[in-house]
Design a protein around this motif. Structure first.
Motif, PDB file in Angstrom:
ATOM      1  N   GLU A 143       0.826  -1.206   0.000  1.00 14.29           N
ATOM      2  CA  GLU A 143       0.000   0.000   0.000  1.00 14.29           C
ATOM      3  C   GLU A 143       0.862   1.259   0.000  1.00 14.29           C
ATOM      4  N   GLN A 144       1.949   1.258   0.775  1.00 16.19           N
ATOM      5  CA  GLN A 144       2.817   2.444   0.819  1.00 16.19           C
ATOM      6  C   GLN A 144       3.443   2.725  -0.552  1.00 16.19           C
ATOM      7  N   LEU A 145       3.948   1.672  -1.185  1.00 14.74           N
ATOM      8  CA  LEU A 145       4.636   1.889  -2.460  1.00 14.74           C
ATOM      9  C   LEU A 145       3.651   2.161  -3.590  1.00 14.74           C
ATOM     10  N   LEU A 146       2.462   1.574  -3.538  1.00 18.15           N
ATOM     11  CA  LEU A 146       1.450   1.924  -4.534  1.00 18.15           C
ATOM     12  C   LEU A 146       1.006   3.375  -4.367  1.00 18.15           C
ATOM     13  N   ALA A 147       0.957   3.850  -3.121  1.00 23.88           N
ATOM     14  CA  ALA A 147       0.598   5.254  -2.894  1.00 23.88           C
ATOM     15  C   ALA A 147       1.648   6.176  -3.504  1.00 23.88           C
ATOM     16  N   MET A 148       2.920   5.797  -3.395  1.00 23.02           N
ATOM     17  CA  MET A 148       3.976   6.590  -4.034  1.00 23.02           C
ATOM     18  C   MET A 148       3.803   6.607  -5.547  1.00 23.02           C
ATOM     19  N   ARG A 149       3.518   5.451  -6.119  1.00 20.37           N
ATOM     20  CA  ARG A 149       3.344   5.388  -7.580  1.00 20.37           C
ATOM     21  C   ARG A 149       2.153   6.238  -8.009  1.00 20.37           C
TER      22      ARG A 149
END
Length: 553
Positions: A479-485
């Motif tokens: 979830e954290q890295l998808l939010a960055m993307r």
């Protein structure tokens, strides 16, 4: 058209005929032009008469909707110049597993397997034997058709070749094609395909009694000069894909059972590892829009199951302990050693201490595996006695682990979880679009179909980030890295990518206009938890600084 491998009730359509194409695609084109779909995925594209021509027509019909294709690229193969944004990403799954496999440990696992089973062949040896079997059994109708087309094409040229020489030559040429197919169309063909097919001619010529027949049929396929040769060219290229799929994925992949993490769609078990430099070089060729796949409806193991199997290359002694314990079970005596080795890895791949259905899932999978392998049993005439012995072993193994979970099993599960976190971080930050299958936001442990096609409900996906243990860790990282993307799509579309390894620490860096994303992790036996950090030293792009992921989350 082609039939669906050896399932004769599933028949392909002649989409090369415009009226058939129009009828089959009317609804999807309507949806695309109305803006109701955001993209199109085309599976089994290599089964078509003219994949490139089909994709050109589909591109024209769809308008702006992007197209992804299921195209399995082998070794250094590159995608043809087709109007698509990328593949569905099997090559990404292969490279990630190679990167996270320990070479020395994997070699030890293979050596231990040879000792335990008495088998000494390479995967390539097993594959070539499987090709010959599949071509003369499951694909016998296609073989006879290709022989007849070859004879007719040769006769049209006034060439005289005996029927046995033609049969031998067709088989040898089919077996020597190392990829799913070439893409000749009439007398047109890329330099890459011509070089590949010339190498096929040389290899095939070394295995037959009359190489001149190889040369003649090779010439007719590469540069057809009569109508029968044109038909031979089209059909030959359709059949090589079906042959490799059935021989590699569905036969050899269930016979050469040393290290199942590499027995995956499009993978090369004889090439189980890759260097960081090699991985970085491959990343430099990847576009921003191809999918990064780690699990799908067709993968032989789901992403987290595969990383548990990769863990045995890191801890070969731990797997050796599991194997010795398994062989001490009375039920092991009546079961085939090679399939027992397969069963122990498969049990590790899906092990959950409190799951009530583990034994049933494992025995169901073993029935499929042993029939696909076609050595002890098969789908047509199953050997129920051999299968029952294997089932009894698998059930005893699960009961033994449930009574008292071995420490070696816990160590492999823990290492697999760490490797899965690294895989997840890489998938999210490397070039490409992360493809998340089913419930794989959190822990996803599955074997091949139908095990990996069990229903997933929306309720199962709720609250994963708050779950304890590995599931929560993986879901939060995702979830954290998808939010960055999502927040910075321009960066992920345009940033370059570089990899290096220093003192056992791997760094993957993506950079764009002064902003950096840095992923660090270890591939050895140390702390394998990934750490991701944004660094925006010159403030050219407003990125969050110091967002990190570590062991504690």
């Amino acid at each position: 058209h082609r039939r669906f491998f050896n399932v004769t009730g599933l028949i392909g359509m002649r989409v090369e005929e415009q009226s058939v194409f129009d009828a089959m695609h009317r609804k999807v084109v309507e949806f695309a032009r109305a803006g109701l779909i955001h993209g199109v995925r085309v599976d089994h594209v290599d089964g078509l008469v003219d994949p490139g021509g089909y994709l050109e027509r589909l591109r024209d019909a769809l308008g702006v909707a992007p197209i992804w294709i299921e195209k399995i690229l082998t070794r250094d193969e590159t995608l043809p110049d087709w109007p698509v944004v990328g593949t569905t990403g099997y090559e990404a799954a292969r490279k990630l597993t190679q990167l996270l496999t320990d070479g020395l440990g994997q070699a030890q696992i293979v050596e231990d397997w040879r000792t335990a089973t008495g088998r000494d062949e390479s995967f390539h040896d097993v594959l070539m034997a499987a090709k010959a079997e599949v071509m003369q059994n499951e694909l016998a109708a296609e073989l006879h058709q290709l022989i007849a087309l070859s004879e007719a094409a040769l006769e049209a040229e006034g060439a005289l070749h005996g029927p046995e020489a033609v049969r031998e030559a067709v088989l040898a040429l089919l077996s020597a094609v190392p990829r799913y197919r070439t893409y000749f169309l009439g007398r047109q063909g890329s330099d890459e395909d011509r070089a590949l097919f010339d190498a096929v001619r040389v290899e095939a010529g070394e295995t037959v009694r009359i190489p001149a027949t190889i040369d003649a049929i090779h010439s007719l396929i590469a540069d057809p000069t009569n109508a029968n040769a044109v038909a031979l060219q089209a059909r030959f290229q359709q059949v090589t894909g079906a042959l490799l799929a059935k021989a590699h994925e569905d036969t050899a992949g269930f016979r050469w059972n040393a290290y199942l993490a590499s027995n995956e769609v499009g993978a090369e078990p004889d090439e189980a590892t890759i260097t960081v430099e090699g991985f970085g070089a491959w990343l430099s060729t990847q576009g921003a829009l191809g999918l990064t796949l780690t699990s799908s409806h067709d993968t032989k193991r789901s992403e987290d199951a595969r990383m548990r199997l990769a863990a045995i290359s890191h801890l070969p002694e731990a797997f050796g302990t599991l194997w010795l314990g398994a062989q001490a079970l009375p039920e092991a005596e009546a079961a085939d050693a090679n399939m027992c080795w397969f069963a122990v890895q498969s049990a590790l791949a899906i092990w959950q201490p409190d799951a009530p259905d583990t034994a049933d899932r494992l025995t169901d999978h073993l029935s499929k595996a042993v029939r696909e392998g076609k050595e002890l049993s098969n789908w047509t005439v199953p050997d129920l006695e051999a299968e029952a012995a294997l089932h009894a072993f698998a059930a005893a193994l699960v009961r033994d682990w449930q009574r008292e979970t071995p420490g070696a099993l816990n160590a492999l599960v823990a290492r697999g979880a760490r490797l899965s976190l690294v895989q997840t971080a890489l998938k999210m930050v490397m070039p490409g679009v992360p493809d998340i299958y089913g419930e794989a936001v959190g822990e996803h442990l599955a074997l091949t179909d139908p095990d990996n096609r069990r229903p997933v409900t929306p309720e199962a996906l709720d609250g994963l980030a708050k779950a304890p243990g590995f599931t929560g860790q993986k879901a939060r990282l995702t979830e954290q890295l998808l939010a960055m993307r999502l927040a910075y799509p321009g960066f992920f579309s345009a940033a370059n990518c570089a990899c290096e390894e220093v003192d056992g620490v791997v760094t993957l860096r993506r950079s764009f206009e002064g902003a950096d994303l840095v992923l660090t992790f270890r591939r050895d036996g140390g702390d394998l938890s990934p750490e991701v950090a944004w660094r925006d030293d010159v403030s050219a792009v407003p990125l969050p600084v110091g967002v990190r992921w570590g062991e504690t989350g």
